[in-house]
Design a protein around this motif. Structure first.
Motif, PDB file in Angstrom:
ATOM      1  N   TYR A  83       0.656  -1.210   0.087  1.00  0.00           N
ATOM      2  CA  TYR A  83      -0.083   0.048  -0.198  1.00  0.00           C
ATOM      3  C   TYR A  83       0.745   1.227   0.027  1.00  0.00           C
ATOM      4  CZ  TYR A  83      -4.012   3.082   0.940  1.00  0.00           C
ATOM      5  OH  TYR A  83      -4.882   4.205   1.184  1.00  0.00           O
ATOM      6  N   GLY A  84       2.053   1.271   0.781  1.00  0.00           N
ATOM      7  CA  GLY A  84       2.561   2.633   0.889  1.00  0.00           C
ATOM      8  C   GLY A  84       3.406   2.745  -0.444  1.00  0.00           C
ATOM      9  N   GLN A  85       3.960   1.402  -0.866  1.00  0.00           N
ATOM     10  CA  GLN A  85       4.640   1.779  -2.274  1.00  0.00           C
ATOM     11  C   GLN A  85       3.819   2.735  -3.274  1.00  0.00           C
ATOM     12  OE1 GLN A  85       6.182  -2.316  -2.645  1.00  0.00           O
ATOM     13  NE2 GLN A  85       8.274  -1.523  -2.892  1.00  0.00           N
ATOM     14  N   ILE A  86       2.537   1.963  -3.309  1.00  0.00           N
ATOM     15  CA  ILE A  86       1.478   2.258  -4.287  1.00  0.00           C
ATOM     16  C   ILE A  86       1.345   3.817  -4.062  1.00  0.00           C
ATOM     17  CG2 ILE A  86      -0.780   2.195  -5.301  1.00  0.00           C
ATOM     18  CD1 ILE A  86      -0.801  -0.674  -4.608  1.00  0.00           C
ATOM     19  N   TYR A  87       1.141   4.401  -2.733  1.00  0.00           N
ATOM     20  CA  TYR A  87       0.716   5.420  -2.357  1.00  0.00           C
ATOM     21  C   TYR A  87       1.856   6.501  -2.902  1.00  0.00           C
ATOM     22  CZ  TYR A  87      -1.010   9.633   0.447  1.00  0.00           C
ATOM     23  OH  TYR A  87      -1.425  10.739   0.857  1.00  0.00           O
ATOM     24  N   ASP A  88       3.277   6.206  -2.378  1.00  0.00           N
ATOM     25  CA  ASP A  88       4.311   7.097  -2.600  1.00  0.00           C
ATOM     26  C   ASP A  88       4.392   7.363  -4.028  1.00  0.00           C
ATOM     27  OD1 ASP A  88       4.727   7.244   0.012  1.00  0.00           O
ATOM     28  OD2 ASP A  88       6.250   5.604   0.358  1.00  0.00           O
ATOM     29  N   ARG A  89       4.346   6.281  -4.720  1.00  0.00           N
ATOM     30  CA  ARG A  89       4.589   6.307  -6.115  1.00  0.00           C
ATOM     31  C   ARG A  89       3.600   7.184  -6.988  1.00  0.00           C
ATOM     32  NH1 ARG A  89       4.855   0.781  -7.055  1.00  0.00           N
ATOM     33  NH2 ARG A  89       2.861   0.758  -8.191  1.00  0.00           N
ATOM     34  N   THR A  90       2.311   7.154  -6.622  1.00  0.00           N
ATOM     35  CA  THR A  90       1.263   7.983  -7.256  1.00  0.00           C
ATOM     36  C   THR A  90       1.014   9.408  -6.820  1.00  0.00           C
ATOM     37  OG1 THR A  90      -0.402   6.709  -6.193  1.00  0.00           O
ATOM     38  CG2 THR A  90       0.093   5.828  -8.212  1.00  0.00           C
ATOM     39  N   VAL A  91       0.831   9.381  -5.402  1.00  0.00           N
ATOM     40  CA  VAL A  91       0.301  10.570  -5.082  1.00  0.00           C
ATOM     41  C   VAL A  91       1.528  11.222  -3.965  1.00  0.00           C
ATOM     42  CG1 VAL A  91      -2.107  10.368  -5.589  1.00  0.00           C
ATOM     43  CG2 VAL A  91      -1.275   9.679  -3.536  1.00  0.00           C
ATOM     44  N   GLY A  92       2.125  10.277  -3.422  1.00  0.00           N
ATOM     45  CA  GLY A  92       3.014  10.796  -2.288  1.00  0.00           C
ATOM     46  C   GLY A  92       4.269  11.219  -2.441  1.00  0.00           C
ATOM     47  N   ASP A 120       7.263  10.068  -3.793  1.00  0.00           N
ATOM     48  CA  ASP A 120       7.781   9.891  -4.908  1.00  0.00           C
ATOM     49  C   ASP A 120       7.304  10.456  -6.252  1.00  0.00           C
ATOM     50  OD1 ASP A 120       9.624   8.523  -3.342  1.00  0.00           O
ATOM     51  OD2 ASP A 120       8.899   6.671  -3.921  1.00  0.00           O
ATOM     52  N   SER A 121       6.061  10.933  -5.970  1.00  0.00           N
ATOM     53  CA  SER A 121       5.172  11.719  -7.104  1.00  0.00           C
ATOM     54  C   SER A 121       5.458  12.924  -7.050  1.00  0.00           C
ATOM     55  CB  SER A 121       3.892  11.231  -6.891  1.00  0.00           C
ATOM     56  OG  SER A 121       3.291  11.869  -5.935  1.00  0.00           O
ATOM     57  N   ARG A 122       4.911  13.825  -8.274  1.00  0.00           N
ATOM     58  CA  ARG A 122       5.125  15.293  -8.082  1.00  0.00           C
ATOM     59  C   ARG A 122       4.163  16.039  -7.345  1.00  0.00           C
ATOM     60  NH1 ARG A 122       2.735  17.737 -12.805  1.00  0.00           N
ATOM     61  NH2 ARG A 122       0.929  16.102 -13.515  1.00  0.00           N
ATOM     62  N   TYR A 123       3.263  15.178  -6.485  1.00  0.00           N
ATOM     63  CA  TYR A 123       2.207  15.835  -5.878  1.00  0.00           C
ATOM     64  C   TYR A 123       2.679  15.882  -4.396  1.00  0.00           C
ATOM     65  CZ  TYR A 123      -0.149  14.407 -10.160  1.00  0.00           C
ATOM     66  OH  TYR A 123      -0.612  14.298 -11.300  1.00  0.00           O
ATOM     67  N   LYS A 124       3.364  15.027  -3.832  1.00  0.00           N
ATOM     68  CA  LYS A 124       3.927  15.238  -2.535  1.00  0.00           C
ATOM     69  C   LYS A 124       2.774  15.482  -1.572  1.00  0.00           C
ATOM     70  CE  LYS A 124       8.344  15.961  -3.960  1.00  0.00           C
ATOM     71  NZ  LYS A 124       8.345  14.530  -5.026  1.00  0.00           N
ATOM     72  N   LEU A 125       1.904  14.430  -1.460  1.00  0.00           N
ATOM     73  CA  LEU A 125       1.025  14.693  -0.491  1.00  0.00           C
ATOM     74  C   LEU A 125       1.249  13.662   0.672  1.00  0.00           C
ATOM     75  CD1 LEU A 125      -2.131  15.362  -0.412  1.00  0.00           C
ATOM     76  CD2 LEU A 125      -2.755  13.188  -1.112  1.00  0.00           C
ATOM     77  N   PRO A 126       1.126  14.242   1.735  1.00  0.00           N
ATOM     78  CA  PRO A 126       1.644  13.720   2.860  1.00  0.00           C
ATOM     79  C   PRO A 126       0.646  12.489   3.148  1.00  0.00           C
ATOM     80  CG  PRO A 126       0.830  15.909   3.487  1.00  0.00           C
ATOM     81  CD  PRO A 126       0.747  15.688   2.178  1.00  0.00           C
ATOM     82  N   ARG A 127       1.338  11.425   3.847  1.00  0.00           N
ATOM     83  CA  ARG A 127       0.567  10.246   4.164  1.00  0.00           C
ATOM     84  C   ARG A 127      -1.053  10.588   5.058  1.00  0.00           C
ATOM     85  NH1 ARG A 127       2.344   4.924   3.340  1.00  0.00           N
ATOM     86  NH2 ARG A 127       0.374   3.964   4.020  1.00  0.00           N
ATOM     87  N   GLY A 128      -0.423  11.467   6.135  1.00  0.00           N
ATOM     88  CA  GLY A 128      -1.565  11.600   7.018  1.00  0.00           C
ATOM     89  C   GLY A 128      -2.223  10.662   7.585  1.00  0.00           C
TER      90      GLY A 128
END
Lengths: 344, 377
Positions: free
Chosen positions: A308-317, A319-327
């Motif tokens: 889950y974390g890898q998917i999150y980081d890759r797409t919105v987190g 590692d992506s350009r959006y840098k959305l915090p996990r929160g």
């Protein structure tokens, strides 16, 4: 005459036998997916950045798309068997009812109307969506009440429209609403200065900000106006399919909780650190057969799309350009709201 | 019996009856199958949702609707929005179309060139692009704090055009409109010798009514005119023309005018030259020829295609959804998404447009039959 009758009877019994055997194989949509050898999943008409967008190579990318691929891998063994159908927000419910798609993975909020009146069923929330307000920086607003009387733009027909109206009424803030049918037009209006603020889903706001001609022109205000649990939607009565979806999400969360990534999954499978991991990766049987899948489905999912974390980081987190915090979308032991079910 | 079947009359009637029966059966079957399928999927059907509150606001409406309004009220507001922008479009497009037609048939070659260029440009660009274009221009104006101002009473910004307005309530406006109609009918009864008095009298009466309404029935501390004023992020007071509304109105009007202009031109050109020459032979002035011969004859010729165009333009208001104008289509679309009652709302959408457009067609047909040359044509 007798001959004719006999022929008719054989034909009828054959047809009947055919029908029953087809029924035995074809248990609802899960059977259809296996027979078709592809999963029909929701994309977007345009781009919902970070969740369903088309990249420069013409490939679908995003968090929801990865979830579709994970589901296709779990059922059919390959992420390429997820067929992404572009579909608007409004079309998603009619489309699933008519069978144009098998499943809605499209940041779909779990509301009572949708759950009870549309003939739909929700999975456990796979994403926790916080709603924020983003305003133009030059207004200097620090809280939503500083934007009294401003123009608030939203996507038409989404829960945001209601959530914002509720929040504003509860807090006695006057505002001028403006709703746009498409995300592109909403963004254009915001960048042009037609709106003082837009309300929406945290990920959507941060992707809108990143794509602005000058991101610093916009600020996300800290007040969370609402939290919306997002679920994966199937037709009412597809219980087996829903089970697969719920356990697919749990597999992704369990993998993260146990430190299993797409890189070390082979190693983990060879030397499982715990009985749960052993079961998850199919070293001891059970995880697949009980769902009507292969025993190594979870292994395949983790191997191809990651946890889950890898998917999150890759797409919105990060590692992506959006840098959305996990929160809130972190695991329970990291201060978030997500937790896996018990795999026994 | 065989005689019955060989009877041509019977056969023809039978075929017609069978055909109608087949169509009716088909429609009934579709409805029944649709209803059963929807019921099987566990979707709630029926129009009960119309009494539920929507929970979402509407950005622009003539009636007072908000998140606590029911679907009925909000859908009605949407229909009013469609009719507001639609009828204003018809009015302005007809006016502009008339000018274009006169330019194109005038003998002045510069006028001709301008008219022709206009028609070719606006007729050949899709209407949605034109609406987008005007919306982009209107939203790229300065913000409300840097608004262009006219003597500090009118403002023009990317929030729209803010104008001062008389402090009249909705009821006042209604009384005024009814009063104007009454004045019109009252003055019609003045004897024909004094017709020259009609117009000035009408204006005086209307102004008097307006002043009376403005001065009376108003709280003591409310000024006569409400002037827009910048307060925080917005203008308060006066009336505002929002960019969504303006862009849609401008786009549709300019587009529609190019078509209407051509229809009017066709009508004017269809008038037999001999009839005009007959007019001048009788010693009529150019104005009289136009007023009494050309326009009445041309009007009859263009009415059928004009009603087509009017109905088309009314349907064209649905492009408003693309720029965030809450017309009937946009409201229905949002309602579908929020309530999930797709079939019911689509039926309402179609029903609403049929009512509006049928009324236009009906009114135009009525006009047509009144204007028709009686006796021979």
């Amino acid at each position: 005459m007798l001959n004719k009758l006999m022929k008719l009877a054989t034909a009828a019994s054959l047809a009947f036998a055919g029908a029953t055997s087809a029924q035995a194989q074809d248990e609802g949509v899960l059977g259809e997916i296996k027979a078709r050898d592809s999963l029909l999943c929701t994309g977007h008409n345009g781009s919902y950045l970070g969740f369903a967008e088309v990249d420069a190579q013409g490939e679908w990318q995003g968090f929801d798309i990865e979830m579709c691929r994970a589901l296709a891998t779990a059922i059919l063994g390959s992420p390429d068997k997820a067929q992404i159908i572009p579909i608007s927000w409004a079309q998603r419910f009619p489309a699933i009812q008519s069978g144009d798609i098998d499943v809605i993975i499209k940041v779909t909020g779990w509301t009572m109307t949708r759950d009870t009146e549309l003939g739909l069923q929700y999975s456990r929330p796979y994403f926790i969506g916080p709603f924020y307000v983003m305003s133009r920086s030059d207004l200097g607003a620090e809280s939503i009440s500083d934007l009294e009387g401003g123009v608030f733009c939203v996507n038409a027909g989404t829960t945001v429209e209601r959530v914002l109206a509720d929040y504003m009424e509860t807090n006695g803030i006057e505002y001028q609403p403006l709703a746009f049918e498409k995300g592109e037009e909403l963004r254009a209006a915001l960048y042009a200065g037609r709106c003082d603020a837009i309300a929406g889903f945290g990920p959507f706001l941060s992707s809108t900000r990143v794509n602005a001609p000058n991101p610093d022109d916009f600020t996300i205000i800290g007040d969370v106006i609402k939290l919306e649990p997002e679920g994966i939607v199937v037709r009412q009565g597809e219980d087996d399919f829903l089970d697969v979806i719920n356990w697919m999400v749990t597999a992704l969360l369990l993998a993260e909780e146990n430190g299993i990534t797409s890189e070390n999954v082979d190693e983990m499978k060879a030397n499982p650190p715990s009985a749960t991991v052993e079961r998850l990766l199919g070293v001891t049987p059970g995880v697949g057969t009980r769902l009507g899948l292969q025993d190594d489905w979870a292994y395949n999912v983790i191997k191809t799309v990651g946890n889950y974390g890898q998917i999150y980081d890759r797409t919105v987190g990060d590692d992506s350009r959006y840098k959305l915090p996990r929160g809130l979308n972190n695991l329970w032991n990291n201060g978030g709201l997500l937790y896996p079910l018990v795999l026994d | 019996m065989t005689k019955l079947f060989t009877s041509q009359k019977f056969r023809r009637t039978a075929v017609q009856v069978l055909f109608v029966a087949a169509v009716v059966l088909f429609i009934l079957a579709t409805i029944i199958v649709g209803r059963t399928n929807i019921a099987d999927q566990g979707i709630a059907t029926g129009f009960g949702f119309l009494n539920q509150t929507t929970g979402w606001p509407v950005s622009f409406s003539l009636t007072d609707v908000g998140p606590r309004s029911t679907y009925t009220e909000v859908l009605f507001a949407g229909l009013l929005n469609t009719m507001l922008v639609g009828f204003m479009t018809l009015f302005f497009a007809t006016l502009l179309g008339l000018f274009l037609a006169l330019m194109r048939i005038s003998s002045n070659s510069l006028m001709k060139l301008v008219g022709t260029t206009y028609v070719e440009v606006f007729r050949n660009v899709p209407v949605i692009l034109q609406v987008f274009f005007w919306y982009a221009i209107l939203t790229h104006l300065p913000g409300p704090r840097q608004a262009y101002s006219l003597a500090d009473i009118a403002f023009f910004s990317n929030r729209g055009l803010m104008l001062p307005a008389p402090s009249l309530s909705g009821l006042d406006i209604l009384i005024f409109l009814v009063g104007c109609v009454a004045i019109g009918f009252g003055l019609k009864s003045i004897k024909s010798k004094k017709t020259g008095l009609r117009l000035p009298l009408a204006i005086i009466a209307a102004v008097a009514l307006f002043v009376i309404l403005l001065v009376t029935g108003r709280d003591a501390d409310v000024p006569l005119w409400s002037v827009p004023e910048l307060k925080g992020l917005r203008f308060v007071g006066g009336v505002s023309l929002k960019p969504e509304f303006s862009a849609l109105l401008i786009g549709l009007t300019l587009f529609g005018a190019s078509y209407i202009g051509e229809i009017i031109r066709g009508g004017l050109m269809s008038v037999d030259k001999g009839k005009l020459e007959a007019g001048s032979a009788l010693g009529m002035s150019a104005f009289q020829i136009n007023r009494y011969i050309r326009i009445p004859l041309a009007f009859r010729a263009m009415l059928p295609s004009l009603s087509n165009q009017y109905i088309w333009l009314m349907k064209g208001t649905t492009v408003g959804i693309a720029i965030g104008y809450p017309d009937y289509f946009a409201i229905v679309s949002t309602s579908i998404n929020q309530s999930g009652q797709t079939m019911e709302l689509l039926a309402l959408l179609m029903g609403g447009f049929i009512v509006v457009n049928y009324s236009i067609g009906f009114a135009m047909n009525l006009l047509n039959s009144r204007l028709k040359l009686k006796g021979r044509s």
